[in-house]
Structure formats: C-alpha cells, structure tokens
Design a protein around this motif. Structure first.
Motif, PDB file in Angstrom:
ATOM      1  N   ARG A 222       3.564   5.837   3.322  1.00 28.45           N
ATOM      2  CA  ARG A 222       2.536   6.854   3.536  1.00 28.45           C
ATOM      3  C   ARG A 222       3.168   8.162   4.007  1.00 28.45           C
ATOM      4  O   ARG A 222       4.340   8.201   4.380  1.00 28.45           O
TER       5      ARG A 222
ATOM      6  N   ASN B  82       4.145  -0.688   3.537  1.00 22.20           N
ATOM      7  CA  ASN B  82       3.285   0.487   3.558  1.00 22.20           C
ATOM      8  C   ASN B  82       4.124   1.748   3.427  1.00 22.20           C
ATOM      9  O   ASN B  82       5.087   1.940   4.173  1.00 22.20           O
TER      10      ASN B  82
ATOM     11  N   LYS C 267       3.809  -7.214   4.661  1.00 21.86           N
ATOM     12  CA  LYS C 267       3.072  -5.986   4.352  1.00 21.86           C
ATOM     13  C   LYS C 267       4.055  -4.825   4.235  1.00 21.86           C
ATOM     14  O   LYS C 267       4.855  -4.591   5.128  1.00 21.86           O
TER      15      LYS C 267
ATOM     16  N   HIS D  57       0.858  -1.180   0.000  1.00 16.05           N
ATOM     17  CA  HIS D  57       0.000   0.000   0.000  1.00 16.05           C
ATOM     18  C   HIS D  57       0.898   1.234   0.000  1.00 16.05           C
ATOM     19  O   HIS D  57       1.915   1.272   0.696  1.00 16.05           O
TER      20      HIS D  57
END
Length: 361
Positions: free
Chosen positions: A288, A286, A284, A247
């Motif tokens: 951001r 990420n 995972k 993500h």
C-alpha cells in the motif's frame, strides 16, 4: 565501595586515587543522570571491576595507587573489554599524553575542571563510542553479507550448471542421437522418431523456461510487482499448504524497477522463511501507499521466534536472508522491521519512499 545500581542509566566507573576528589566526581556524575560504579583507587581493581560490571565508560585517573597506573589499566580495559576510557589528569606533560594516546582514549579532562567540562567530555565520549560500535557492527554485517553472497552466488552457479548438464544437456544429446539415427538409416528409421524429437525439444524448452523463471520471473518485468507477488504467493501456498491473502494498492503507474525488484526478493525471502520454519496456516501480504511512502508487509500466524536472538544471528552473519532484506531496504532509502513473538506469528515490514518509473532518486 558502592555496588552498582540496578537501573538502566548509563554506567560510569570512576577510578581516582584521591578520596575527596573521587567523592566530588561521583556526585557530579550522578547529578548528570549516570550510574556511578566504584569509585576505586587501584588500577588492578579497576580492570577487575570493568570486567565484572561492564560499565559504559571508565573515568580514569592517570596517577593511581598500586602496581599499574591509569594508562596501563586503561589499555587493558580497552583491549580486553572494548570499554571506552576518559582520562583524568593534573599532568599535561607531553611524554605522559603521548603514552596515554597509545591507549586510544575517548577524551581527557584536565584537573581542575568544571562540571560543564566534565559533562561535555562524557557526553561526547559516549556518543563517539556508540557511533563506533554501530559502525563496527555494520562493517561486520557487510563483511558477513559479502562472504555469504559470494557463497550463494557460487551455489547458484553450481545449481544452474547441474540443471544445464543433467536436464538440458541430456535432451540435446537425445536429439543428436535421433538425428544421427535418421541420417544413418534414412527411410528405414522408426516412424515415430520425428515426433520423439519434437517431444524432446518441447521438454527442453520447458526446462529452459523453468530455469529462467527461477532466476527472475519475466512476469515481474512484463506485468509489474503486484501480479508477480500474487503469482509467487500462490506458488508458495500450493507447495506449503498455507492460505495466502494478497492485497495491493491499485495504481496505473509502475513502481521504479529497483523498488519492484527489492520488494519481490524481500517477499520471496519472507515466504521461504515461513515455509521452512513458521508452520503457518495463513499468510497476509499487503502492498500500500502511506502518504509519500510505500509500505509492504508479510504477516503469518505461525510459531514466531525470538527477535533478539534473530538479530544477534544476523549481526554475526549467520542469517544471510535477514541481512539481504535489510541491505535491500537500506539501498532503497527505507527501513525493514521484523517483529515476532514465540507462538504468535511474525511480521516483516518494508517502508521506503514511493517512487514510480522515471522518477529521479
């Protein structure tokens, strides 16, 4: 003689040959929030207690009973255990102070002294020692990192040389032989010789692309960080068998090149460690934005590890990967945190200022 307390306050060993003065100093030191070890009036015993209790600081009287004085005891303690020493003395003679300086003390307290004077000297000495310890650790880490980087550089050069010689070199040699055959036999050369040359050239081009991608993926420069991380994560997942979720913060602006490169290499190292050691089933990643910071995390559900032991190995220079990640984070003006517990996976978190292309550092 009092035994050392079991709490976590900073420990100070008091070495003083006058019982009343020693008791008064102990009360003052304890009132300041420190643990009191001792006191003792013997230089030889002070050395032994320093080795057994490992205090954070020794408050040492210069004039002591026994065979060695405070200066000799302080020198032994500093050289053997690396413990800072603050001298207590009623003598300000130049010859005594000159001799005391050779032991590299962290301060002097001249008798008689006030509680404020003692408190200030102790606080400054402890701060100075902690700063020196951090500097020494950082210096050792940088030395280890520099040494290992040079080793890794030579290994990479050796690998590239072997790839060029064994793969690309053989392809070019085969083409050369085929061209020589075609020139020698002209119209009598095998009909498929031309097609074979094309195939060999195509293989050689693919080898060059693979070699270039391994050194630095063009995707990172052409498309940016997010596509490069997604590609790398998928490549690692296909080789290692874990599931990967990626993500990222969607933005029209590219991050600064040095941030993109550091993030790519940190994730690359994290995925390499997961592949080698974690036995993870899920990873995972990420990326951001948090206010003015960029936050990048790589988390896995693998076997985890002891973070204290990992930090000790990194401090000793035994983990080039961890040192490299930390150094990249520092150069960005950021921080790198590695958290893990045995059996509960691990998380690598990079936090640094969010900066886009064209912004000044």
């Amino acid at each position: 003689m009092n035994a050392p307390p079991a709490t976590q306050a900073l420990k100070i060993l008091i070495v003083e040959d006058e019982v009343i003065v020693a008791r008064d100093i102990a009360q003052q030191v304890q009132a300041m929030g420190y643990q009191v070890l001792g006191p003792t009036s013997m230089g030889e015993e002070a050395v032994g207690l320093a080795g057994m209790w490992r205090p954070d600081l020794v408050l040492m009287d210069i004039q002591l009973a026994g065979e060695i004085d405070g200066i000799t005891a302080a020198q032994t303690i500093r050289e053997t255990f690396g413990i800072p020493v603050v001298f207590l003395t009623a003598y300000a003679a130049d010859d005594i102070l000159a001799r005391a300086k050779l032991t590299e003390p962290f301060g002097y307290v001249l008798k008689p002294f006030s509680e404020r004077e003692l408190s200030t000297v102790l606080a400054m000495a402890l701060y100075k020692h902690q700063a020196e310890a951090k500097l020494l650790t950082t210096t050792r880490q940088l030395q280890a990192l520099s040494r290992r980087v040079l080793e890794a550089q030579e290994q990479e050069r050796r690998r590239v040389a072997i790839e060029l010689h064994d793969e690309l070199g053989q392809s070019l040699t085969a083409i050369k032989i085929n061209l020589q055959l075609g020139e020698r036999f002209k119209d009598q050369a095998p009909a498929d010789l031309y097609q074979e040359n094309i195939r060999i050239v195509e293989d050689a081009l693919q080898q060059v692309r693979s070699l270039a991608t391994a050194l630095r993926p063009s995707m990172l420069d052409d498309l940016g960080l997010a596509p490069a991380l997604k590609w790398m994560a998928e490549q690692s997942a296909s080789r290692s068998g874990f599931e990967v979720q990626f993500h990222h913060e969607r933005t029209l602006e590219r991050l600064a090149p040095e941030i993109e490169t550091a993030c790519f290499r940190i994730v690359q190292e994290a995925l390499t460690n997961i592949t080698r050691h974690a036995q993870a089933s899920k990873v995972k990643i990420n990326l951001r934005r948090d206010a003015d910071d960029m936050v990048l995390t790589v988390a896995d559900d693998g076997r985890g590890f002891d973070t204290a032991a990992m930090r000790e190995r990194a401090a000793a220079g035994a983990s080039l990967g961890v040192l490299g990640m930390q150094e990249r984070a520092t150069l960005l003006g950021g921080t790198l945190d590695i958290s893990a517990q045995p059996g509960q996976g691990s998380t690598v978190t990079l936090r640094c200022p969010w900066r886009t292309q064209g912004e000044n550092v």
